[in-house]
Design a protein around this motif. Structure first.
Motif, mmCIF file in Angstrom:
data_model
loop_
_atom_site.group_PDB
_atom_site.id
_atom_site.type_symbol
_atom_site.label_atom_id
_atom_site.label_comp_id
_atom_site.label_asym_id
_atom_site.label_seq_id
_atom_site.Cartn_x
_atom_site.Cartn_y
_atom_site.Cartn_z
ATOM 1 N N MET A 1 0.811 -1.200 0.000
ATOM 2 C CA MET A 1 0.000 0.000 0.000
ATOM 3 C C MET A 1 0.853 1.263 0.000
ATOM 4 S SD MET A 1 -3.637 -0.156 2.087
ATOM 5 C CE MET A 1 -3.005 0.453 3.565
ATOM 6 N N GLY A 2 2.014 1.216 0.665
ATOM 7 C CA GLY A 2 2.832 2.408 0.765
ATOM 8 C C GLY A 2 3.941 2.479 -0.263
ATOM 9 N N ALA A 3 4.140 1.408 -1.032
ATOM 10 C CA ALA A 3 5.238 1.384 -1.995
ATOM 11 C C ALA A 3 4.728 1.588 -3.412
ATOM 12 C CB ALA A 3 5.971 0.051 -1.906
ATOM 13 N N LYS A 4 5.482 2.363 -4.164
ATOM 14 C CA LYS A 4 5.140 2.612 -5.564
ATOM 15 C C LYS A 4 5.631 1.437 -6.406
ATOM 16 C CE LYS A 4 5.910 5.890 -9.264
ATOM 17 N NZ LYS A 4 6.402 7.194 -9.637
ATOM 18 N N LYS A 5 4.765 0.915 -7.255
ATOM 19 C CA LYS A 5 5.139 -0.160 -8.182
ATOM 20 C C LYS A 5 5.183 0.419 -9.593
ATOM 21 C CE LYS A 5 4.857 -3.479 -5.080
ATOM 22 N NZ LYS A 5 5.942 -4.041 -4.431
ATOM 23 N N VAL A 6 4.037 0.545 -10.233
ATOM 24 C CA VAL A 6 3.962 1.128 -11.566
ATOM 25 C C VAL A 6 3.388 2.530 -11.472
ATOM 26 C CG1 VAL A 6 2.893 0.948 -13.847
ATOM 27 C CG2 VAL A 6 3.739 -1.096 -12.707
ATOM 28 N N GLY A 7 2.355 2.684 -10.684
ATOM 29 C CA GLY A 7 1.729 3.984 -10.485
ATOM 30 C C GLY A 7 2.037 4.484 -9.081
ATOM 31 N N PRO A 8 1.299 5.456 -8.621
ATOM 32 C CA PRO A 8 1.552 6.033 -7.298
ATOM 33 C C PRO A 8 1.110 5.077 -6.189
ATOM 34 C CG PRO A 8 -0.448 6.934 -8.206
ATOM 35 C CD PRO A 8 0.170 6.092 -9.284
ATOM 36 N N SER A 9 1.688 5.256 -5.017
ATOM 37 C CA SER A 9 1.241 4.483 -3.859
ATOM 38 C C SER A 9 -0.134 4.997 -3.424
ATOM 39 C CB SER A 9 2.238 4.617 -2.709
ATOM 40 O OG SER A 9 2.182 5.917 -2.162
ATOM 41 N N PHE A 10 -0.863 4.174 -2.710
ATOM 42 C CA PHE A 10 -2.167 4.592 -2.200
ATOM 43 C C PHE A 10 -2.012 5.807 -1.293
ATOM 44 C CE2 PHE A 10 -4.208 0.098 -2.515
ATOM 45 C CZ PHE A 10 -4.191 0.191 -3.890
ATOM 46 N N LYS A 11 -0.945 5.840 -0.511
ATOM 47 C CA LYS A 11 -0.726 6.980 0.394
ATOM 48 C C LYS A 11 -0.512 8.274 -0.393
ATOM 49 C CE LYS A 11 0.810 4.363 4.290
ATOM 50 N NZ LYS A 11 1.202 4.604 5.624
ATOM 51 N N ASP A 12 0.210 8.190 -1.500
ATOM 52 C CA ASP A 12 0.419 9.381 -2.332
ATOM 53 C C ASP A 12 -0.895 9.868 -2.943
ATOM 54 O OD1 ASP A 12 3.131 9.442 -1.802
ATOM 55 O OD2 ASP A 12 3.699 8.439 -3.668
ATOM 56 N N ILE A 13 -1.723 8.927 -3.372
ATOM 57 C CA ILE A 13 -3.027 9.289 -3.930
ATOM 58 C C ILE A 13 -3.868 9.975 -2.852
ATOM 59 C CG2 ILE A 13 -5.201 8.389 -4.862
ATOM 60 C CD1 ILE A 13 -3.480 6.093 -6.085
ATOM 61 N N ALA A 14 -3.902 9.377 -1.666
ATOM 62 C CA ALA A 14 -4.701 9.932 -0.564
ATOM 63 C C ALA A 14 -4.226 11.336 -0.191
ATOM 64 C CB ALA A 14 -4.636 9.002 0.648
ATOM 65 N N LYS A 15 -2.917 11.545 -0.161
ATOM 66 C CA LYS A 15 -2.384 12.864 0.175
ATOM 67 C C LYS A 15 -2.756 13.904 -0.880
ATOM 68 C CE LYS A 15 1.606 11.242 2.750
ATOM 69 N NZ LYS A 15 3.062 11.040 2.706
ATOM 70 N N ARG A 16 -2.625 13.541 -2.145
ATOM 71 C CA ARG A 16 -2.894 14.494 -3.229
ATOM 72 C C ARG A 16 -4.350 14.947 -3.246
ATOM 73 N NH1 ARG A 16 -1.417 13.778 -9.569
ATOM 74 N NH2 ARG A 16 0.635 14.370 -8.806
ATOM 75 N N TYR A 17 -5.268 14.025 -2.986
ATOM 76 C CA TYR A 17 -6.680 14.328 -3.173
ATOM 77 C C TYR A 17 -7.448 14.589 -1.882
ATOM 78 C CZ TYR A 17 -5.766 12.877 -7.928
ATOM 79 O OH TYR A 17 -5.262 12.781 -9.193
ATOM 80 N N HIS A 18 -6.766 14.584 -0.758
ATOM 81 C CA HIS A 18 -7.433 14.793 0.533
ATOM 82 C C HIS A 18 -8.234 16.101 0.543
ATOM 83 C CE1 HIS A 18 -8.215 14.771 4.784
ATOM 84 N NE2 HIS A 18 -7.694 15.974 4.885
ATOM 85 N N GLY A 19 -9.510 15.981 0.892
ATOM 86 C CA GLY A 19 -10.357 17.153 1.072
ATOM 87 C C GLY A 19 -10.896 17.790 -0.200
ATOM 88 N N LYS A 20 -10.594 17.233 -1.350
ATOM 89 C CA LYS A 20 -11.086 17.824 -2.598
ATOM 90 C C LYS A 20 -12.537 17.415 -2.819
ATOM 91 C CE LYS A 20 -6.753 18.625 -4.744
ATOM 92 N NZ LYS A 20 -6.033 18.806 -5.952
ATOM 93 N N PRO A 21 -13.393 18.370 -3.112
ATOM 94 C CA PRO A 21 -14.812 18.055 -3.313
ATOM 95 C C PRO A 21 -15.021 17.184 -4.554
ATOM 96 C CG PRO A 21 -14.379 20.368 -3.813
ATOM 97 C CD PRO A 21 -13.102 19.787 -3.273
ATOM 98 N N ASP A 22 -15.970 16.297 -4.471
ATOM 99 C CA ASP A 22 -16.369 15.418 -5.585
ATOM 100 C C ASP A 22 -15.269 14.476 -6.053
ATOM 101 O OD1 ASP A 22 -18.914 16.660 -5.623
ATOM 102 O OD2 ASP A 22 -18.162 18.222 -6.961
ATOM 103 N N ILE A 23 -14.192 14.322 -5.269
ATOM 104 C CA ILE A 23 -13.067 13.512 -5.737
ATOM 105 C C ILE A 23 -13.416 12.031 -5.825
ATOM 106 C CG2 ILE A 23 -11.900 13.116 -3.527
ATOM 107 C CD1 ILE A 23 -10.320 14.020 -6.939
ATOM 108 N N VAL A 24 -14.300 11.545 -4.971
ATOM 109 C CA VAL A 24 -14.675 10.128 -5.045
ATOM 110 C C VAL A 24 -15.319 9.833 -6.397
ATOM 111 C CG1 VAL A 24 -16.152 8.331 -4.070
ATOM 112 C CG2 VAL A 24 -14.838 9.817 -2.546
ATOM 113 N N ASP A 25 -16.223 10.682 -6.828
ATOM 114 C CA ASP A 25 -16.871 10.481 -8.129
ATOM 115 C C ASP A 25 -15.867 10.579 -9.275
ATOM 116 O OD1 ASP A 25 -19.394 10.144 -6.996
ATOM 117 O OD2 ASP A 25 -19.877 12.277 -7.151
ATOM 118 N N ILE A 26 -14.970 11.539 -9.197
ATOM 119 C CA ILE A 26 -13.973 11.743 -10.259
ATOM 120 C C ILE A 26 -13.045 10.534 -10.356
ATOM 121 C CG2 ILE A 26 -11.951 13.121 -10.935
ATOM 122 C CD1 ILE A 26 -13.485 15.544 -9.639
#
Length: 66
Positions: free
Chosen positions: A1-26
């Protein structure tokens, strides 16, 4: 979960999109339809077989990993 393989790690995704409105739908749309260019040159393939509800559930789980 915390290590990058091909794309970003889940933690990086969570940090980038934290608090952004409508992000779940996007992001659920990215899961289902695919996406490219957001995290580099490797595209995310579409996963049209994943239901909208399941895609949103997956996105919420990833966003909770921060």
């Amino acid at each position: 979960m915390g290590a990058k393989k091909v794309g970003p790690s889940f933690k990086d995704i969570a940090k980038r999109y934290h608090g952004k409105p409508d992000i779940v739908d996007i992001l659920a749309g990215h899961v289902r339809n695919g996406n490219s260019g957001t995290w580099g040159a490797v595209p995310m393939p579409p996963n049209a077989h994943v239901s909208e509800e399941d895609a949103k559930r997956l996105v919420r789980w990833i966003l909770d990993s921060r």
